[in-house]
Each structure stands twice: as structure tokens, then as C-alpha cells.
Design an enzyme around this catalytic site. Structure first.
Site, mmCIF file in Angstrom:
data_model
loop_
_atom_site.group_PDB
_atom_site.id
_atom_site.type_symbol
_atom_site.label_atom_id
_atom_site.label_comp_id
_atom_site.label_asym_id
_atom_site.label_seq_id
_atom_site.Cartn_x
_atom_site.Cartn_y
_atom_site.Cartn_z
ATOM 1 C CG ASP A 1 64.592 22.630 28.585
ATOM 2 O OD1 ASP A 1 64.777 21.834 29.081
ATOM 3 O OD2 ASP A 1 64.721 23.102 27.292
ATOM 4 C CG ASP A 2 60.765 28.545 32.384
ATOM 5 O OD1 ASP A 2 59.574 28.867 31.954
ATOM 6 O OD2 ASP A 2 60.565 29.033 33.614
#
Ligand code: BGC
Length: 742
Positions: free
Chosen positions: A251-252
Site C-alpha cells: 500500500d505504499d
């Protein structure tokens, strides 16, 4: 953004915006010829599709050229997320064997399993350093020294690729902690980069590694870092294969590369989407558009496609390669044919587990066991996870015997032999009664179990892994170097009631043992590390003497975490976390030696059930007056003249005890003080089997590269002027023979 890489290098790289593949090795020659003729049959979309994976670890097929696609799968210790495959000992354990044959055999066996499952590209080995002792993923790699890490990388890759599987050297480069791994800048100077962090990648290229995975941020995104990708890897090391990015699946998405990463040397993006689940990729149609708009030259796409195809051809994957027969995301899917690829690997795994076990303390001949009447077994680490060994996602829990850390560097256990089961089975041969207490926190039960027994084993752990998971409050990196679950209290309680207490440690790295190590009732310390699926069996081979201990520590065990040169930088940054590698060349034992700190157990240390003597050191050959290595240029650090043996070190080992076994001799050099190098630098090791009373002559070779330092001004490898010392011994501090290079 800061990036302290030498301005000299940066200036040179500025001339090298794209380093197209230039073939300089016979092995790659044929692969490149095939790749280039195939390339002519592809249109731009085809070429781009080679560089883009839309599902986790898959490159699509191109029927026009009979390209069957690529399956990329973790991990560095076994095929991840499938069944009927093996859970091998972790990288840190195979490093502890100091045995190239076992490193190679593990690579071969893993290669067989990845091939058997239809995986084209194994996402390993991992070769980042145990720079800080609490580093979350250091257990996936080979410890705190570049030479041992380099040999581990070379042998593992050679083994994997011997089975036609493409290996991936990861993570390039300077990825040594989990905290802020997506948003930190490892600031490494040019000499340090060359002498420490680049070395395992150099050995990987020497092993013809097919692919390299970039790490995270190093002043600029590591996947967009022209100085490291194009400059170091593709130019200085003349790397011929394909460069793929690290997965950015957590999710980064801000850490994801851009389309123009292609211009900086990135060849393949994985898993392909811009953020998890997106249907757009930085490469894919975005790259087609970039070529059409002229922001990425088509020649770069040709080079990317050539490199990817060349790796496929290099390993002969165009013919008879097994199709993928499992689904890593859904073990119940009809794709999963449950192919059993384990072969006879269990016995190799058991052997490596034993050969990597380091015996650190053995008083009053506590070990090997001699038909004890009673044994007490204490600690959760001796038993099973009641819900099964694969119940925790990515092995993110510390319940039952610890055979590996957590994160993407793991694999499912086909089974997991616990110490309790193995000791119970083995002890029945001697009629021994076994008692156990597996609750780490029930000190009364521990005392009851230990009291009055001939021997009491206490099992303690310390765990860590990838920063995507937090386990018992540890967000990847460990919070400290203490044993988990109040392990010190457990040991102290058992030792208070039993004067033959033997501690067994399953751990990802060093733990501080000062609370009890000098307690006379603690007669033994057995460092079992992360031995994989055969954990209990490997352990009993050591405890009962079926395998004479020969493992050596691939890192230093200090008396306090503060004794180490580098720590995890846990600051919460505004923006990018700066991680200055200010300890420079002085990591692990190099720092303890330089700062004159007495460790509890030094790098390279380990006991045996026999004794060995060292004699007759002869150092021949010379490097005095050697011409400096080639100037910075294409392939300069791999120039054959640099790597040819020039100094020969011979000595004799004698087994002076009564038991056959392996000795693990280590060669350290001492460069002239003017070079500002660490006092002792590992440059050779072996694992030599010797029968009682017999002697073996051992030979080690040193090249000009081995004896050089990196001159940041002239940008080449140079032998420092002055006397170079040679030390041969049983650890980094147990110096048995010394000489000089004439
Ligand atoms: C990890 C790599 C791994 C990849 C695929 C990345 O986040 O850093 O080591 O191979 O994910 O799972």
C-alpha cells in the site's frame, strides 16, 4: 534529496544515461544471440509486455515467439505459498555452516523445487547485511561480513541456476532495516559501497545471476537510481541480466517507480500495478505511450526485452520447462496439481540444520548426551504450534519451534519436526524418561519439570521479519536484543533448580545472554538459529553427537546492544528518513576489533566435540608493486586480472581429539594502517573433515581484488602499500597462525 555517493562516480554516470547490454561473457553470448534474433519478431507492445507483470509474479506469454511467460515466486528459502515443497534452513543458517558445498547443495535442491513447480524465477537469494543486529530481515541473508555473504550468494545462485531456474540477487542495494524502508535514504559513501555492500552483488554477477531486484530508496528511489543501477551494476559490474523492482505491494504506492525508471536502468516492474489492484502500470501501455511520446527511447525497451529474453535463454527455459502447476493465491484452485517436489531434500535440510548449529558453551562435557536417565524440556520453542506450523500469515507469530522468521522470505512447512518430538523419539533408544513444560511464562511448571532431572533443556527464541507485519510489538526490526517471552527469566528459573541446564536458542540474530551465561549451572549453550522443517532432527544430531558441531557464528554476539556499531534508526521523519552509514567499514566484528570491545562470542566462533591444532603456515606469492586494477569502466571491477589468485596460503590442520569432525578454519588479512581498514578482514574459510589423529593440508588463495581497497579518487581497486598480515585461525579472535604477504 541527499545521496552521498561519490561525486566522481556521479559525474562518470552522467555520461551513461543508459547502459545497453554489452556481452562480455561466453555464457551470456549464446543467450544474447537468441534474444536478439527473437527481438526482431516483436512489436513494441510485445516488448513492453515482457517487462510488465499484471498478476503477482507473472509475465504473460507471447505466442508469436513461443514465449511461455515467466512465473516469479518467493522466497530465498523455498517455494512460497504452495504445498508439497520444502522449508529449507534460512540464509543465516547456511552462512553459519561456513561450508560452500552445503551452500551449493541447498541452492541445487531449491532450484529443483522451483523448477518442479514451474517457477521460472526464484526471488532469492537475499544478501543484505546484518548491519544493525536487530535488523528485521537480516536472517534471510548471510550475516555481517561481505566475504561470507559473497560466497553464500555465489554458491546459492550457482546451485539454483544449475537447475535451469533464474535466480534473483536482492535487494540492490543498502537495504538494512525495515523501519521506514519505503521512505528512507541509506547514505553510503563510495568506498564503503564498494568494499562492503556491493561485494555480494559482484559475486552474484560472477555467478551469472539472471536478475537483480532493486531495493527501496537510496537518496533517490533505488529503482530509479542511475548511479547504482546503470553505474555500479550494469557498467562497473557489466551485469547482463534483467533488473526488476522490489514489489511495492504494501500500500505504499508512493515508493513505486515511474515509467521513466526505464531510463535509469529498470528492466521489469513487479507486480505490475501502480498500486495494489490497479489496472494501470508504470510500464505496460504507459511505457508504450512514453516511447511514442519520446520520453523513453525504443532502444531502451529493446534493451529491456533483450535482457529479459536473454535470462530465459541463458537458463534454457525455452525448451521443456514445466508449466506452473500451483496457484500461490489459492491453494484450493484447480490450477494446483499438488506436485510433490521435495525429493530427498529432507536429509540435506537435516544435515544443514546440524552443520549450522553453533555450540557456544559446553562445560563438564554436558554434550554430547550420554544416556541420561531423565531429561526435562522447558519452553514453548521446544514444541509445536497447536494450530499447525503454517497457521500464521507469512509466519508472523512466535508459537512453537521457530524454524524461520516472518514475511515474504518464508515458505510453508510441509511438516515441522519439533525438538520435543525428536528428543522423545531419540531418548527411547536409551530408555530415558522425558518431561516437558511448554509454557514460557509458567515458571513454577518450568522449575518442576527441570528439578531432579539429569539434564534440563531450556528453549528460548527471538523473532523478526518484514516490516509489513508487527509481531508481539516488533514492527519487522526487533525492538531489542533480549530473548522473547521473558526467556532470561525462564533460563534463570531452570538454572536455579538444575545444575546441568542447557540453553537452546532459535533466533534470527544475536540475543544478549549476559543474565545467565556465567551461571555455573548453565553448562551448555546451543545456537540453533532458523533450521527449517527438520529443526528437531538437526538438533538431536548435535545433542547426541551424531553430528560433531562445526557451525560458526556469522555475526558477533555482544554483551549489550550498545556494543554494536550500528543500530536501527527508529526516528519518525518528516519526509525521508536519513540513515547515515556513519560507522563506515566497521560493522560487526570489524567494529568490536577496532573499538577493542570484548564480545560475549565473537564472529566465526563455535565449539566442537574434538580439538584441532594448526601448523606449518606458508604464505607464498606476492602483490607488492602490483599495478592498480583497471580504471573505472565497463566491467572494471570484474576484470579477470583483478580476480586471479596471486597469493597462496597453506597450512596444516590436525584433529588432536578422539572424535571425527569438521574444522572451520578462517583466514583474515590485516591491511597497512595507512589504509584505514578494519584490523582483521575475513578473506577465506573452509570446512574440513578430519578423522582423529589425522592431518589435512588446507590451501586458500587471495587475489589482487581481495587485497585491495577502493580508491575513491582514482576510482579503481588498489593494493595499499605496506605490509599485509595474514592470520589463520578458528574464529575472528582465535588466531592460531600469523604471517605476512611478501
Ligand atoms: C520484498 C521482496 C519480495 C517481494 C515479493 C518485496 O516487498 O521486499 O523481498 O521478493 O516483495 O514478495
Amino acid at each position: 534529496m541527499k545521496f552521498s555517493y561519490s561525486s566522481v562516480v556521479t559525474a562518470a554516470i552522467a555520461l551513461l544515461p543508459v547502459v545497453s547490454a554489452q556481452v562480455n561473457s561466453s555464457e551470456w553470448n549464446a543467450a544474447y544471440a537468441k534474444a536478439k534474433s527473437t527481438l526482431a519478431l516483436l512489436n513494441l507492445s510485445d516488448k513492453v509486455s515482457l517487462a510488465t507483470g499484471y498478476c503477482t509474479g507473472n509475465i504473460p506469454t507471447i505466442p508469436a515467439i513461443n514465449f511461455t511467460g515467466l512465473c516469479l515466486e518467493d522466497s530465498a528459502l523455498g517455494v512460497k505459498d504452495t504445498d508439497y515443497s520444502s522449508a529449507f534452513p534460512a540464509g543465516i543458517n547456511v552462512a553459519a555452516t561456513f561450508n560452500r558445498t552445503l551452500m551449493r547443495q541447498r541452492g541445487v535442491a531449491m532450484g529443483q523445487e522451483f523448477r518442479g513447480k514451474g517457477v521460472n524465477i526464484q526471488l532469492g537469494p537475499m544478501m543484505n547485511f546484518m548491519r544493525a543486529p536487530a535488523s528485521g530481515r537480516a536472517w534471510e541473508g548471510f550475516g555481517g561480513d561481505p566475504y561470507l555473504s559473497g560466497e553464500g550468494a555465489f554458491e546459492t545462485i550457482t546451485g539454483i541456476q544449475s537447475q535451469g531456474v533464474q535466480a534473483v540477487a536482492k535487494h540492490f542495494i543498502d537495504y538494512e532495516q525495515e523501519h521506514s524502508r519505503m521512505s528512507s535514504s541509506s547514505n553510503v559513501d563510495d568506498r564503503l559501497q564498494h568494499e562492503i555492500y556491493l561485494h555480494p552483488f559482484l559475486r552474484s554477477v560472477q555467478a551469472n545471476v539472471a536478475a537483480v531486484m532493486c531495493s527501496y530508496i537510496n537518496g533517490t528511489y533505488a529503482c530509479e537510481n542511475n548511479a547504482t543501477l546503470n553505474g555500479l551494476l550494469k557498467y562497473e559490474l557489466a551485469f547482463q541480466g534483467c533488473k526488476l523492482n522490489g514489489w511495492f505491494r504494501y500500500d505504499d504506492w508512493t515508493a513505486t517507480p515511474s515509467t521513466t525508471s526505464a531510463n535509469d536502468g529498470l528492466d521489469m516492474t513487479m507486480p505490475g500495478d501502480i498500486f495494489p489492484g490497479s489496472i494501470v502500470s508504470w510500464f505496460g501501455e504507459s511505457l508504450v505511450l512514453a516511447v511514442q511520446l519520446g520520453t523513453v527511447p525504443e532502444s531502451r525497451v529493446d534493451d529491456m526485452a533483450t535482457r529479459i529474453l536473454a535470462g530465459w535463454y541463458l537458463l534454457g527455459q525455452e525448451q521443456g520447462y514445466p508449466p506452473v502447476n500451483f496457484d500461490s493465491k489459492d491453494p484450493l484452485s484447480s490450477v494446483n496439481q499438488h506436485v510433490n517436489v521435495q525429493g530427498d531434500h529432507a536429509s540435506l535440510i537435516r544435515t544443514i540444520g546440524a552443520a549450522s548449529t553453533v555450540l557456544l558453551k559446553n562445560e563438564n562435557n554436558a554434550l554430547p548426551l550420554n544416556k541420561p536417565k531423565t531429561i526435562g524440556i522447558i519452553g514453548n520453542d521446544a514444541g509445536p504450534n497447536p494450530l499447525g506450523p503454517n497457521i500464521c500469515i507469512a509466519k508472523g507469530c512466535d508459537i512453537g519451534i521457530l524454524g524461520m522468521g516472518w514475511g515474504s522470505g518464508t515458505a510453508n512447512y510441509p511438516y515441522l519436526i519439533t525438538p520435543l518430538d525428536a528428543i522423545t523419539n531419540r531418548s527411547s533408544l536409551d530408555g530415558t524418561q522425558v518431561y516437558s513444560s511448554l509454557d514460557d511464562f509458567d515458571l513454577d511448571a518450568a522449575a518442576d519439570t527441570a528439578s531432579g532431572k539429569d539434564v534440563a533443556f531450556v528453549f528460548i527464541t527471538a523473532d523478526s521479519g518484514e516490516g509489513s507485519l508487527t509481531v508481539e510489538g516488533n514492527a519487522g526490526d526487533r525492538n531489542n536484543l533480549q530473548a522473547w517471552h521473558s526467556g532470561d527469566a525462564l533460563v534463570e528459573k531452570v538454572a536455579s533448580v538444575n545444575n546441568n541446564t542447557i540453553v537452546v536458542v532459535n533466533t534470527v540474530g544475536p540475543i544478549v545472554v549476559e543474565a545467565w551465561i556465567d551461571n555455573p549451572n548453565v553448562t551448555g549453550l546451543v545456537w540453533s538459529g532458523l533450521p527449517g522443517e527438520e529443526a528437531g532432527n538437526s538438533l538431536i544430531d548435535i545433542l547426541y553427537g551424531a553430528y560433531n558441531p562445526s557451525g560458526r557464528l556469522p555475526y558477533t554476539i555482544g554483551k549489550s546492544i550498545d556494543d554494536y556499531a550500528a543500530q536501527i534508526n527508529t526516528s519518525i521523519p518528516i519526509g525521508i528518513l536519513e540513515i547515515p552509514y556513519s560507522e563506515g567499514l566497521f560493522i560487526d566484528y570489524r567494529h568490536f576489533d577496532e573499538a577493542n570491545i570484548t564480545p560475549r562470542y565473537e564472529y566465526g566462533f563455535g565449539l566442537s566435540y574434538t580439538t584441532f591444532s594448526y601448523s606449518d603456515l606458508i604464505v607464498s606469492g606476492s602483490v607488492s608493486g602490483a599495478a592498480p586494477g583497471p580504471s573505472y569502466g565497463f566491467g572494471s571491477s570484474l576484470d579477470p586480472s583483478l580476480h586471479a589468485p596471486v597469493v597462496f596460503v597453506n597450512f596444516t590442520l590436525t584433529n588432536t581429539g578422539n572424535i571425527a569432525g569438521h574444522e572451520t578454519p578462517q583466514l583474515y588479512i590485516s591491511l597497512p594502517a595507512s589504509s584505514q581498514s578494519p584490523p582483521y578482514i575475513l578473506k577465506g574459510f573452509d570446512s574440513v573433515f578430519i578423522n582423529p589423529g589425522e592431518s589435512r593440508e588446507v590451501s586458500m588463495e587471495l587475489s589482487q581484488y581481495d587485497l585491495s581497497i577502493w580508491n575513491v579518487v582514482t576510482q579503481r581497486w588498489e593494493v595499499p602499500s605496506g605490509t599485509i598480515g595474514v592470520t589463520v585461525g578458528a574464529s575472528s579472535r582465535d588466531h592460531r597462525l600469523t604471517g605476512v604477504i611478501g
